[in-house]
Scaffold this active site. Structure first.
Site, mmCIF file in Angstrom:
data_model
loop_
_atom_site.group_PDB
_atom_site.id
_atom_site.type_symbol
_atom_site.label_atom_id
_atom_site.label_comp_id
_atom_site.label_asym_id
_atom_site.label_seq_id
_atom_site.Cartn_x
_atom_site.Cartn_y
_atom_site.Cartn_z
ATOM 1 C CG HIS A 60 -0.448 0.023 2.671
ATOM 2 N ND1 HIS A 60 0.325 -0.866 3.290
ATOM 3 C CD2 HIS A 60 -0.226 1.252 3.415
ATOM 4 C CE1 HIS A 60 0.755 -0.518 4.290
ATOM 5 N NE2 HIS A 60 0.347 0.888 4.533
ATOM 6 C CE1 TYR A 142 12.585 2.297 -3.097
ATOM 7 C CE2 TYR A 142 12.225 0.685 -1.215
ATOM 8 C CZ TYR A 142 12.851 0.801 -2.590
ATOM 9 O OH TYR A 142 13.617 0.155 -2.948
#
Length: 167
Positions: A60, A142
């Site tokens: 997600h 990230y």
């Protein structure tokens, strides 16, 4: 069917959660993360918006967007981002006419004020730690955390403040 209603506000700030289909860890592969980044760049070039914060986890992602003053179409932007990624890494799935990369819907929350923005920023940046993917927000590659540190929004050694919610 749900009675859920989206709130569309031109120029609005929104927090989003977008999840992969059946929580498959599609984004544990760096090449898939690059595809997602490319999708964002392409969509932003056509329909601009600002990303205040973002984190990509294996199954997600969360982000905060600010839309242009005269624009409220976050759904169209998500459709194009998801479509770009799906066409490149998706296998034809069990759902007719779809590829099994994303859950059909996404969750959004209109940011109401600066405190709400801060809580959601904290939630995004602490999420990799919460999920056991990194010992500290600075260690997750990230995430927009390093950009937020550079902007002076966080100290490099920041750890979670109480956000008061759990997504």
């Amino acid at each position: 069917m749900s009675d859920y209603r989206r709130v569309f506000v031109p120029g609005g700030n929104y927090f989003f959660t977008v999840v992969t289909y059946r929580r498959r860890p599609v984004f544990e592969l760096p090449e898939n993360i690059e595809l997602l980044r490319t999708a964002f760049k392409r969509v932003m070039a056509e329909k601009p918006f600002k990303i205040d914060a973002m984190v990509i986890l294996p199954d997600h992602c969360h982000c905060i967007w600010q839309l242009p003053v005269s624009d409220q179409d976050f759904s169209g932007r998500w459709r194009e981002i998801k479509k770009y990624v799906s066409k490149r890494i998706g296998a034809v799935g069990k759902r007719p006419g779809e590829r099994d990369i994303w859950q059909r819907r996404f969750w959004e929350h209109q940011i109401r004020d600066e405190d709400d923005w801060r809580r959601h920023m904290d939630y995004i940046h602490y999420n990799p730690v919460k999920h056991g993917l990194a010992p500290s927000p600075i260690d997750w590659p990230y995430s927009s955390f390093k950009k937020a540190v550079k902007a002076g929004w966080y100290d490099v050694d920041w750890q979670e403040r109480s956000t008061g919610f759990d997504c």
